[in-house]
Write an enzyme that holds these catalytic residues in place. Structure first.
Site, PDB file in Angstrom:
ATOM      1  N   LYS A 111       0.815  -1.216   0.000  1.00  0.00           N
ATOM      2  CA  LYS A 111       0.000   0.000   0.000  1.00  0.00           C
ATOM      3  C   LYS A 111       0.846   1.263   0.000  1.00  0.00           C
ATOM      4  CE  LYS A 111      -4.199  -1.981   1.826  1.00  0.00           C
ATOM      5  NZ  LYS A 111      -5.066  -2.204   2.989  1.00  0.00           N
ATOM      6  N   LYS A 193      -6.778 -10.997  -5.164  1.00  0.00           N
ATOM      7  CA  LYS A 193      -7.730 -11.236  -4.080  1.00  0.00           C
ATOM      8  C   LYS A 193      -8.957 -10.348  -4.318  1.00  0.00           C
ATOM      9  CE  LYS A 193      -7.311  -8.907  -0.304  1.00  0.00           C
ATOM     10  NZ  LYS A 193      -6.824  -8.236   0.893  1.00  0.00           N
ATOM     11  N   LYS A 196     -12.602  -4.570  -2.664  1.00  0.00           N
ATOM     12  CA  LYS A 196     -13.349  -3.391  -3.146  1.00  0.00           C
ATOM     13  C   LYS A 196     -12.449  -2.452  -3.928  1.00  0.00           C
ATOM     14  CE  LYS A 196     -16.662  -0.167  -3.027  1.00  0.00           C
ATOM     15  NZ  LYS A 196     -16.455   1.127  -2.546  1.00  0.00           N
TER      16      LYS A 196
HETATM   17  P1  TYM Z   1     -11.005  -6.046   5.805  1.00  0.00           P
HETATM   18  O1  TYM Z   1     -12.000  -4.976   6.101  1.00  0.00           O
HETATM   19  O2  TYM Z   1     -10.123  -5.855   4.629  1.00  0.00           O
HETATM   20  O3  TYM Z   1     -11.736  -7.432   5.621  1.00  0.00           O
HETATM   21  C1  TYM Z   1     -12.613  -7.976   6.593  1.00  0.00           C
HETATM   22  C2  TYM Z   1     -12.409  -9.486   6.671  1.00  0.00           C
HETATM   23  O4  TYM Z   1     -12.649 -10.090   5.401  1.00  0.00           O
HETATM   24  C3  TYM Z   1     -11.539 -10.894   5.044  1.00  0.00           C
HETATM   25  N1  TYM Z   1     -11.374 -10.825   3.573  1.00  0.00           N
HETATM   26  C4  TYM Z   1     -11.310 -11.886   2.777  1.00  0.00           C
HETATM   27  N2  TYM Z   1     -11.370 -13.207   3.028  1.00  0.00           N
HETATM   28  C5  TYM Z   1     -11.271 -14.059   1.971  1.00  0.00           C
HETATM   29  N3  TYM Z   1     -11.123 -13.631   0.686  1.00  0.00           N
HETATM   30  C6  TYM Z   1     -11.056 -12.307   0.385  1.00  0.00           C
HETATM   31  N4  TYM Z   1     -10.919 -11.907  -0.881  1.00  0.00           N
HETATM   32  C7  TYM Z   1     -11.148 -11.375   1.461  1.00  0.00           C
HETATM   33  N5  TYM Z   1     -11.126 -10.019   1.524  1.00  0.00           N
HETATM   34  C8  TYM Z   1     -11.255  -9.708   2.835  1.00  0.00           C
HETATM   35  C9  TYM Z   1     -10.348 -10.261   5.748  1.00  0.00           C
HETATM   36  O5  TYM Z   1      -9.282 -11.183   5.901  1.00  0.00           O
HETATM   37  C10 TYM Z   1     -10.966  -9.849   7.063  1.00  0.00           C
HETATM   38  O6  TYM Z   1     -10.979 -10.928   7.970  1.00  0.00           O
HETATM   39  N6  TYM Z   1      -7.326  -5.129   9.062  1.00  0.00           N
HETATM   40  C11 TYM Z   1      -8.622  -5.763   8.902  1.00  0.00           C
HETATM   41  C12 TYM Z   1      -9.663  -5.276   9.900  1.00  0.00           C
HETATM   42  C13 TYM Z   1      -9.268  -5.338  11.329  1.00  0.00           C
HETATM   43  C14 TYM Z   1      -9.188  -6.511  12.125  1.00  0.00           C
HETATM   44  C15 TYM Z   1      -8.813  -6.056  13.426  1.00  0.00           C
HETATM   45  C16 TYM Z   1      -9.401  -7.854  11.877  1.00  0.00           C
HETATM   46  C17 TYM Z   1      -8.930  -4.283  12.122  1.00  0.00           C
HETATM   47  N7  TYM Z   1      -8.681  -4.720  13.366  1.00  0.00           N
HETATM   48  C18 TYM Z   1      -8.625  -6.948  14.475  1.00  0.00           C
HETATM   49  C19 TYM Z   1      -9.226  -8.751  12.940  1.00  0.00           C
HETATM   50  C20 TYM Z   1      -8.850  -8.289  14.197  1.00  0.00           C
HETATM   51  C21 TYM Z   1      -9.150  -5.467   7.510  1.00  0.00           C
HETATM   52  O7  TYM Z   1      -8.805  -4.474   6.911  1.00  0.00           O
HETATM   53  O8  TYM Z   1     -10.113  -6.346   7.093  1.00  0.00           O
END
Ligand code: TYM
Length: 340
Positions: A111, A193, A196
Site C-alpha cells: 500500500k 484477491k 473493493k
Molecule cells: P477487511 O475490512 O479488509 O476485511 C474484513 C475481513 O474479510 C476478510 N477478507 C477476505 N477473506 C477471503 N477472501 C477475500 N478476498 C477477502 N477479503 C477480505 C479479511 O481477511 C478480514 O478478515 N485489518 C482488517 C480489519 C481489522 C481486524 C482487526 C481484523 C482491524 N482490526 C482486528 C481482525 C482483528 C481489515 O482491513 O479487514
C-alpha cells in the site's frame, strides 16, 4: 467462554470475499463464543478517504453484518471510534512494537507504494489492530488469510508487553486465527484477491441483475478460448465459486461439463448466478428491513459500544497501572477515557 474479536473496514461494500472468508465464521461462532465484532473506522483513515461518506459507510456496514446474521443478542457489534480506548492502547503498544516488523508487513509494503508521502498511520495500522484484539484480551480471531501476518505481529506485541510489564504472566493472551475454507477468495479478474479497491467484487447485497452483469464478463480458464475447448475447472475461479454457492451435485456436474466441453463458460456462469442469487436473497431481504429502521441500527451500535466500553475500560485500568502511569484524578468527567 473463550472470547473472539474481529473487525471489518467500513469500505462501503461488504463483498462475498469478506462474507465467505470471515463473516460466515463470525455468524457461526457467535453462539459458542463471547464475540466482539467491530467496524474499524479508525483503520479506514490510514489512506486518503472521504469523510463525508464515512458515517453512511459505517451504518451500511452495520446493516450488512446484521443482515448476514450477526445477532446483537449474541454478539457485541460496535464501531471502533466509539470506544476511545482502542486509540489509547495503540499508543501504549507502540512502546513495545519494533519498527522493523512494521516495515516488513506485506500490506504496508504494497500500500505504501501508492503514496508519494506515506502517512504514518499506514505503518502503524497493525499496532491499532493489535490494540483492537488485546483490548478485549481475545483468544481467537476469525479472519481471512490476508490478516495472518498482522496477527502474528499481534502475538509478538502481546509477548513483548507481557514480558516487559506483566513479569511474563500472560496478561494478554496470544490470539490465534480461525480461517474458513474460503480463506482467500479470488476476484472476478481471476487473479487478485477479491477487494473493493480493485473493483473485482460481488457485493453481498447486489441484486440479481447486478450479480449477472458482474459474473458475465468474469475471467475463467484462460486456456479455454472457444466453447469446444475442454476446460480445466481447477484453474477456473468460477468453478471455485460454485463450491460455495452450488450444491455438491452441481459442483460435480460443472467439473464434468467443463472438462468435457459440454457447457460453455456462460452456461456455467448462469448456473452460478442463479445459485448465488438464491443464496443471497434472504440476506438482501433482511438488509432491507434494517435499512428501513436506521434508528434500530443506531441503537444496536450504541448498546454494542456500551458493552465493549465496559470491557475496554477494565483492561485499560490494569494496563495503565502496570505501565506505571500516575492514576488520573477520580473527578474527571466521564467519557474522558480515564475512569478514576
Ligand atoms: P477487511 O475490512 O479488509 O476485511 C474484513 C475481513 O474479510 C476478510 N477478507 C477476505 N477473506 C477471503 N477472501 C477475500 N478476498 C477477502 N477479503 C477480505 C479479511 O481477511 C478480514 O478478515 N485489518 C482488517 C480489519 C481489522 C481486524 C482487526 C481484523 C482491524 N482490526 C482486528 C481482525 C482483528 C481489515 O482491513 O479487514
Amino acid at each position: 467462554m473463550p472470547r473472539i474479536f474481529s473487525g471489518i473496514q467500513p469500505s462501503g461494500e461488504l463483498h462475498i470475499g469478506n462474507w465467505l472468508g470471515a463473516v460466515q465464521n463470525w455468524v457461526n461462532l457467535q453462539r459458542s463464543y463471547q464475540s466482539l465484532i467491530c467496524i474499524v473506522d479508525l483503520h479506514a483513515i490510514t489512506g486518503k478517504y472521504d469523510k463525508d461518506t464515512l458515517p453512511q459507510r459505517t451504518r451500511d456496514m452495520a446493516v450488512g453484518l446484521l443482515a448476514a446474521g450477526i445477532d446483537p443478542d449474541q454478539a457485541t457489534l460496535f464501531v471502533q471510534s466509539h470506544v476511545p480506548e482502542h486509540s489509547e492502547l495503540q499508543w501504549l503498544l507502540n512502546s513495545v512494537t519494533p519498527l522493523g516488523e512494521l516495515e516488513r508487513m506485506t500490506q504496508f509494503k504494497d500500500k505504501s507504494q501508492k503514496f508519494e508521502s506515506v502517512p504514518a498511520g499506514l505503518l502503524n495500522y497493525p499496532v491499532l489492530m493489535a490494540a483492537d484484539i488485546l483490548l478485549y484480551r481475545a483468544d481467537l480471531v476469525p479472519v481471512g488469510e490476508d490478516q495472518i501476518q498482522h496477527l502474528e505481529l499481534t502475538r509478538e506485541i502481546a509477548r513483548k508487553w507481557n514480558s516487559e510489564f506483566a513479569g511474563g504472566e500472560k496478561f494478554f493472551p496470544e490470539p490465534h486465527p480461525i480461517l474458513t475454507e474460503a480463506k482467500r477468495i479470488t476476484g472476478l479478474d481471476g487473479q487478485a484477491k477479491m477487494s473493493k479497491s480493485l473493483g473485482n467484487t460481488i457485493a453481498l447485497l447486489d441484486g440479481p441483475e447486478e450479480i449477472w452483469q458482474k459474473l458475465r464478463p468474469a475471467k475463467t480458464d484462460p486456456a479455454r478460448v472457444t466453447r469446444k475447448d475442454p476446460g480445466n475447472p481447477e484453474v477456473c475461479n468460477i468453478y471455485h465459486l460454485h463450491k460455495y454457492f452450488s450444491p455438491p451435485a452441481t459442483v460435480g456436474a460443472v467439473a464434468e461439463n467443463c472438462s468435457g466441453a459440454k457447457w460453455g463458460c456462460l452456461d456455467c456462469k448462469r448456473v452460478l448466478a442463479d445459485n448465488m442469487i438464491a443464496t443471497l436473497a434472504p440476506i438482501r431481504d433482511r438488509a432491507r428491513q434494517f435499512q428501513e429502521a436506521p434508528g434500530r441500527v443506531d441503537q444496536i451500535l450504541a448498546e454494542g459500544a456500551l458493552g465493549a466500553s465496559g470491557l475496554a475500560s477494565e483492561t485499560m485500568r490494569e494496563v495503565r497501572g502496570r505501565m506505571g502511569f500516575l492514576p488520573a484524578p477520580s473527578r474527571l468527567p466521564t467519557g474522558s477515557g480515564h475512569p478514576g
